[in-house]
Design a protein around this motif. Sequence first.
Motif, PDB file in Angstrom:
ATOM      1  N   PRO A   1       0.834  -1.210   0.000  1.00 48.60           N
ATOM      2  CA  PRO A   1       0.000   0.000   0.000  1.00 48.60           C
ATOM      3  C   PRO A   1       0.867   1.258   0.000  1.00 48.60           C
ATOM      4  O   PRO A   1       1.739   1.413   0.868  1.00 48.60           O
ATOM      5  N   PRO A   2       0.657   2.185  -0.917  1.00 47.92           N
ATOM      6  CA  PRO A   2       1.538   3.356  -1.023  1.00 47.92           C
ATOM      7  C   PRO A   2       1.506   4.267   0.192  1.00 47.92           C
ATOM      8  O   PRO A   2       2.502   4.931   0.510  1.00 47.92           O
ATOM      9  N   LYS A   3       0.375   4.292   0.930  1.00 47.75           N
ATOM     10  CA  LYS A   3       0.304   5.164   2.100  1.00 47.75           C
ATOM     11  C   LYS A   3       1.175   4.661   3.245  1.00 47.75           C
ATOM     12  O   LYS A   3       1.445   5.401   4.193  1.00 47.75           O
ATOM     13  N   ASP A   4       1.623   3.403   3.163  1.00 47.78           N
ATOM     14  CA  ASP A   4       2.575   2.868   4.142  1.00 47.78           C
ATOM     15  C   ASP A   4       4.011   2.929   3.625  1.00 47.78           C
ATOM     16  O   ASP A   4       4.925   2.450   4.291  1.00 47.78           O
ATOM     17  N   ALA A   5       4.191   3.489   2.442  1.00 50.41           N
ATOM     18  CA  ALA A   5       5.490   3.376   1.766  1.00 50.41           C
ATOM     19  C   ALA A   5       6.223   4.705   1.618  1.00 50.41           C
ATOM     20  O   ALA A   5       7.150   4.815   0.819  1.00 50.41           O
ATOM     21  N   ASP A   6       5.832   5.708   2.413  1.00 47.72           N
ATOM     22  CA  ASP A   6       6.466   7.021   2.289  1.00 47.72           C
ATOM     23  C   ASP A   6       7.977   6.963   2.462  1.00 47.72           C
ATOM     24  O   ASP A   6       8.711   7.729   1.845  1.00 47.72           O
TER      25      ASP A   6
END
Length: 380
Positions: free
Chosen positions: A198-203
Amino acid sequence: MTTALVGMTAQELTSIVLNKEELFILDVRNDSDFNDWKIEGESVTSVNIPYFDLLEGVDEALGSIPEGKKVLVVCAKEGSSKFVGEQLVEAGLNEVYYLEGGMKSWSEHLEPVKIGDLKDGGSIYQFVRIGKGCLSYMIVSNGEAAIVDTLRMSDVYEKFAAEHQLQIKYTIDTHLHADHISGGRKLADKVGATYWLPPKDADEVVFQYDKLEEGQVLTVGSTKLNIQAVYSPGHTIGSTSLIVDDQYFLTGDILFIESIGRPDLAGKAEDWVGDLRNTLYNRYKELSDDLIVLPAHFGKITELGEGGKVSARLGDLYYSNPGLNMHDEAEFRRAVTGNLPQQPNAYQEIRQTNMGKITPSDEEQREMEIGPNRCAIHDK
């Protein structure tokens, strides 16, 4: 009957636990290690007598062991348990075993359990990490496989895929894990699969990945088995659940069988508690009650059903799971942000590893993961 000390593998011990066979465990680790994390089973009895208390003799242990019981001696790595086990045999006990590889091997064993069939001929398997309570999944269809919440011991999935003549097409993490090191990216790189996160966990991640986002449909096998992503924040801001074949609901660390996920492992409990409540009390409520919930963890051995399966119907959990029955929002907030259990061992370093920021050695990774998972807000 055995009249010599015999090694017992983690796989053999798993079979005993799942079959609910009687076993007496003498755990010779330190008190604190035993109290933090031990081997459990419905027909398992254990007593803790530290190794250093048995150096002068095993009389204290002999007084604690029931007659006629199979005895397993357990320590951290196996050396101390062999020493104590040999003395028990010399003292006249039959059926004495030591755990090969100690608690480290127990922590790392994965047991594949078939959950069920898919509508177009595929199957879904749950890989039960019984010593740590972690659950991962392999979705199989027409010679292809997707692995969800892959654990560090990625060779187990490779071996399973080879035995079943499967090509691993995807590895997927439902969120950025904090209690164990993900094997998803490593396995994807090795076998030429695509790694999804998930991109929101990948900052803060420092590697390439494909973005797992709501509404996305991944196809495994030419039978068009669909894996549908459902954005479900709360444990992390990016947490994403998966609906497989319109039957199975992989909830990551948002919803467990007897509890719900904790929102504090990134230090943002107050920020994320509202997301967690919305996911559980609104978003999941819109889904079919007949979905079979398959979480990424279990908390207690009693959550293991027939053959070791950890699963439940979503509609049933809305009756039985305490975390889904706190209808007063203030009560929910208090339960989720106050009196939380101890955080997982080395969870900050585990998060950094899963971001690709640090690269600990294999032995360091084992040490980081030692102990139980602590992803739920409570044990019941």
